[in-house]
Write a protein that holds these residues in place. Sequence first.
Motif, PDB file in Angstrom:
ATOM      1  N   GLU A  77      65.059  35.565  45.166  1.00 37.45           N
ATOM      2  CA  GLU A  77      63.519  35.947  44.508  1.00 37.45           C
ATOM      3  C   GLU A  77      62.779  35.265  43.154  1.00 37.45           C
ATOM      4  OE1 GLU A  77      58.557  36.294  45.407  1.00 37.45           O
ATOM      5  OE2 GLU A  77      60.171  37.176  47.178  1.00 37.45           O
ATOM      6  N   VAL A  78      62.776  34.025  42.854  1.00 38.38           N
ATOM      7  CA  VAL A  78      62.104  33.764  41.535  1.00 38.38           C
ATOM      8  C   VAL A  78      60.976  35.200  40.440  1.00 38.38           C
ATOM      9  CG1 VAL A  78      61.314  32.038  39.623  1.00 38.38           C
ATOM     10  CG2 VAL A  78      62.956  31.449  41.597  1.00 38.38           C
ATOM     11  N   ILE A  79      61.016  35.233  39.645  1.00 38.87           N
ATOM     12  CA  ILE A  79      60.795  36.064  39.411  1.00 38.87           C
ATOM     13  C   ILE A  79      59.532  35.696  38.091  1.00 38.87           C
ATOM     14  CG2 ILE A  79      60.223  38.389  40.612  1.00 38.87           C
ATOM     15  CD1 ILE A  79      62.262  39.818  38.555  1.00 38.87           C
ATOM     16  N   LYS A  80      60.562  35.212  37.539  1.00 38.19           N
ATOM     17  CA  LYS A  80      60.578  34.889  36.221  1.00 38.19           C
ATOM     18  C   LYS A  80      61.124  33.187  36.237  1.00 38.19           C
ATOM     19  CE  LYS A  80      59.485  36.213  31.350  1.00 38.19           C
ATOM     20  NZ  LYS A  80      59.374  37.083  30.169  1.00 38.19           N
ATOM     21  N   VAL A  81      60.486  31.814  35.364  1.00 39.13           N
ATOM     22  CA  VAL A  81      61.186  31.140  35.254  1.00 39.13           C
ATOM     23  C   VAL A  81      61.118  30.679  33.444  1.00 39.13           C
ATOM     24  CG1 VAL A  81      61.371  28.886  34.998  1.00 39.13           C
ATOM     25  CG2 VAL A  81      60.554  29.911  36.687  1.00 39.13           C
ATOM     26  N   GLU A  82      62.454  31.242  32.997  1.00 35.12           N
ATOM     27  CA  GLU A  82      63.114  31.286  31.056  1.00 35.12           C
ATOM     28  C   GLU A  82      63.501  29.709  31.012  1.00 35.12           C
ATOM     29  OE1 GLU A  82      64.722  34.350  30.045  1.00 35.12           O
ATOM     30  OE2 GLU A  82      62.431  36.068  30.205  1.00 35.12           O
ATOM     31  N   GLU A  83      63.561  29.304  29.750  1.00 34.96           N
ATOM     32  CA  GLU A  83      64.029  27.780  29.386  1.00 34.96           C
ATOM     33  C   GLU A  83      65.389  28.464  29.494  1.00 34.96           C
ATOM     34  OE1 GLU A  83      63.695  26.273  25.593  1.00 34.96           O
ATOM     35  OE2 GLU A  83      61.673  26.103  25.736  1.00 34.96           O
ATOM     36  N   GLU A  84      66.334  28.930  29.511  1.00 33.88           N
ATOM     37  CA  GLU A  84      67.752  29.131  29.792  1.00 33.88           C
ATOM     38  C   GLU A  84      68.026  29.638  31.298  1.00 33.88           C
ATOM     39  OE1 GLU A  84      69.942  27.393  27.773  1.00 33.88           O
ATOM     40  OE2 GLU A  84      67.928  26.731  26.688  1.00 33.88           O
ATOM     41  N   ALA A  85      67.254  30.485  31.823  1.00 38.37           N
ATOM     42  CA  ALA A  85      67.522  31.252  33.088  1.00 38.37           C
ATOM     43  C   ALA A  85      65.952  31.755  33.547  1.00 38.37           C
ATOM     44  CB  ALA A  85      67.926  32.691  32.782  1.00 38.37           C
ATOM     45  N   LEU A  86      66.862  31.990  35.565  1.00 40.21           N
ATOM     46  CA  LEU A  86      65.968  32.228  35.664  1.00 40.21           C
ATOM     47  C   LEU A  86      65.712  33.628  36.333  1.00 40.21           C
ATOM     48  CD1 LEU A  86      66.266  29.365  39.095  1.00 40.21           C
ATOM     49  CD2 LEU A  86      63.918  29.618  37.005  1.00 40.21           C
ATOM     50  N   ILE A  87      64.687  33.976  36.410  1.00 45.77           N
ATOM     51  CA  ILE A  87      65.122  35.603  36.606  1.00 45.77           C
ATOM     52  C   ILE A  87      64.902  35.978  38.113  1.00 45.77           C
ATOM     53  CG2 ILE A  87      63.364  38.417  35.940  1.00 45.77           C
ATOM     54  CD1 ILE A  87      65.462  36.643  33.665  1.00 45.77           C
ATOM     55  N   LEU A  88      65.663  36.871  38.559  1.00 46.59           N
ATOM     56  CA  LEU A  88      65.484  36.905  40.125  1.00 46.59           C
ATOM     57  C   LEU A  88      65.289  38.028  40.526  1.00 46.59           C
ATOM     58  CD1 LEU A  88      68.861  34.223  40.260  1.00 46.59           C
ATOM     59  CD2 LEU A  88      66.147  33.969  40.549  1.00 46.59           C
ATOM     60  N   SER A  89      64.776  38.352  41.974  1.00 51.16           N
ATOM     61  CA  SER A  89      64.635  39.584  42.668  1.00 51.16           C
ATOM     62  C   SER A  89      65.745  39.562  43.458  1.00 51.16           C
ATOM     63  CB  SER A  89      63.113  39.900  42.635  1.00 51.16           C
ATOM     64  OG  SER A  89      63.607  41.707  43.574  1.00 51.16           O
ATOM     65  N   LYS A  90      66.084  40.598  43.883  1.00 43.96           N
ATOM     66  CA  LYS A  90      67.065  40.949  45.678  1.00 43.96           C
ATOM     67  C   LYS A  90      66.431  41.950  46.702  1.00 43.96           C
ATOM     68  CE  LYS A  90      71.118  43.145  47.461  1.00 43.96           C
ATOM     69  NZ  LYS A  90      70.424  43.989  48.308  1.00 43.96           N
ATOM     70  N   ARG A  91      65.188  42.345  45.703  1.00 40.04           N
ATOM     71  CA  ARG A  91      64.674  43.908  45.816  1.00 40.04           C
ATOM     72  C   ARG A  91      63.283  42.939  46.646  1.00 40.04           C
ATOM     73  NH1 ARG A  91      59.843  45.771  43.998  1.00 40.04           N
ATOM     74  NH2 ARG A  91      59.960  44.810  42.408  1.00 40.04           N
ATOM     75  N   LYS A  92      63.271  42.685  46.346  1.00 40.86           N
ATOM     76  CA  LYS A  92      61.821  41.634  47.154  1.00 40.86           C
ATOM     77  C   LYS A  92      62.399  40.934  48.484  1.00 40.86           C
ATOM     78  CE  LYS A  92      58.452  40.377  43.130  1.00 40.86           C
ATOM     79  NZ  LYS A  92      57.209  41.010  43.401  1.00 40.86           N
ATOM     80  N   ILE A  93      63.708  40.032  48.121  1.00 44.46           N
ATOM     81  CA  ILE A  93      64.075  39.551  49.956  1.00 44.46           C
ATOM     82  C   ILE A  93      63.860  40.160  50.868  1.00 44.46           C
ATOM     83  CG2 ILE A  93      65.370  38.376  50.267  1.00 44.46           C
ATOM     84  CD1 ILE A  93      63.180  36.419  49.229  1.00 44.46           C
ATOM     85  N   ASP A  94      64.598  41.649  49.957  1.00 48.41           N
ATOM     86  CA  ASP A  94      65.097  42.511  51.043  1.00 48.41           C
ATOM     87  C   ASP A  94      63.925  43.472  51.511  1.00 48.41           C
ATOM     88  OD1 ASP A  94      67.426  42.345  50.478  1.00 48.41           O
ATOM     89  OD2 ASP A  94      68.067  44.165  49.222  1.00 48.41           O
ATOM     90  N   ALA A  95      62.608  43.858  50.594  1.00 47.77           N
ATOM     91  CA  ALA A  95      61.262  44.098  51.202  1.00 47.77           C
ATOM     92  C   ALA A  95      60.436  43.679  52.630  1.00 47.77           C
ATOM     93  CB  ALA A  95      60.608  45.076  49.929  1.00 47.77           C
ATOM     94  N   GLU A  96      61.068  42.155  51.806  1.00 44.97           N
ATOM     95  CA  GLU A  96      60.463  41.586  52.725  1.00 44.97           C
ATOM     96  C   GLU A  96      60.688  41.580  53.914  1.00 44.97           C
ATOM     97  OE1 GLU A  96      59.425  36.551  53.327  1.00 44.97           O
ATOM     98  OE2 GLU A  96      59.011  37.368  51.357  1.00 44.97           O
ATOM     99  N   LYS A  97      62.047  41.071  54.605  1.00 45.56           N
ATOM    100  CA  LYS A  97      62.684  40.867  55.430  1.00 45.56           C
ATOM    101  C   LYS A  97      62.513  42.200  55.837  1.00 45.56           C
ATOM    102  CE  LYS A  97      66.357  38.471  54.615  1.00 45.56           C
ATOM    103  NZ  LYS A  97      67.693  37.854  54.343  1.00 45.56           N
ATOM    104  N   ALA A  98      62.967  43.899  55.199  1.00 43.65           N
ATOM    105  CA  ALA A  98      62.513  44.885  55.761  1.00 43.65           C
ATOM    106  C   ALA A  98      61.369  45.617  56.315  1.00 43.65           C
ATOM    107  CB  ALA A  98      62.875  45.786  54.611  1.00 43.65           C
TER     108      ALA A  98
END
Length: 379
Positions: free
Chosen positions: A70-91
């Motif tokens: 899941e995208v948690i922050k958008v920067e000009e050169e990169a996307l800051i992502l989270s695996k934890r949030k997706i895992d938690a949502e499913k969990a």
Amino acid sequence: MSEDMNQVEATIFQVGVKVKGKVIKVEEKHVLVSVENSKLDGIIPISELSSLHVEKAEDVVSDLDELELEVIKVEEEALILSKRKIDAEKAWDDLEKKFESGEIFEAEIKDVVKGGLVVDLGVRGFVPASLVEDHFVEDFSDYKGKTLTFKIVELDKEKNRLILSHRAVVEEEKIRQKQSLLESLQPGQVLEGTIQRITDFGAFVDIGGIDGLVHISQLSHQHVEKPSDVVEEGQKVNVKVLSVDRDKDRISLSIKETLPGPWTNISEKAPKGSILEGTVKRLISYGAFVEVFPGVEGLVHISQISHKHIGTPHEVLKEGQTVQVKVLDVNEEQQRLSLSIKELQEREQAAPADYELPEESKGFQLGEVIGDKLKNLKN
């Protein structure tokens, strides 16, 4: 042009958007991924890899792993992502179903902390020390890395609170085993058990998850003053099932009935004609019962007590007296032993009365003397 494309992608990949990515490099404190349908790099900070504390990113992911993020922050050169949030949502969805159904599941202990254990179920699950086992555990250090079975006892998604219990699983299993054992038990069965508790009236024996009572009268063939005189806690014993009350969960057991009886092989221990030492246990009108072995009493009939005529056994015997007896007859099947005391006593011979003939009768036959006496009486 490149900056324009990045701006377009930054607009498409907004915070909260779910994306797919493949791990291309694992650094110590972050992970680089290639994001599907994007030319921007994806970065997963180590704090966003798991709901638990992570020391090294390589402990969670490896090169070429395909992840949902899941995208948690958008920067000009990169996307800051989270695996934890997706895992938690499913969990949370899965955990809510488990909580509602009371499902039992397995999970690995990831950490031992003050007050309990921690597991990773997509969200952090906590097992308080009091809910780990159904007995006191002093040191939980050996639990890390173990896989245990759990039930969810408290769930609050809003507060990110998940409480698990292994103790509940253990207790439920014991109840199932107890019911199963109760159903299978039948009088006459002989089982191995362990002495759990000793009381004044007997001993409680664990026969596989359920306790049965061995009454003090069923501990030994011999008379028992205190159960602690013959058994001790933790001792392994064989027990025979006497009765089962399934409605009240009561089981009556016997240790005595698994032991050789005092009358076993009595014909060899007390053969006919043998001489034994015993103790007078009871005096009755027609004789005395003498204990010759623990739990083995034989009858000395009143006619076998003395060569003299006696009215009652009490005239020559008393309870607790030690006597020598001779075995007259033995019947192992009927558990009867006939004994004699007088057979070991010498018969007292009555001394013949001295009769001194008158001086004048010496030299005459006794009949003549008696005849003369009779004549004198007639005159």
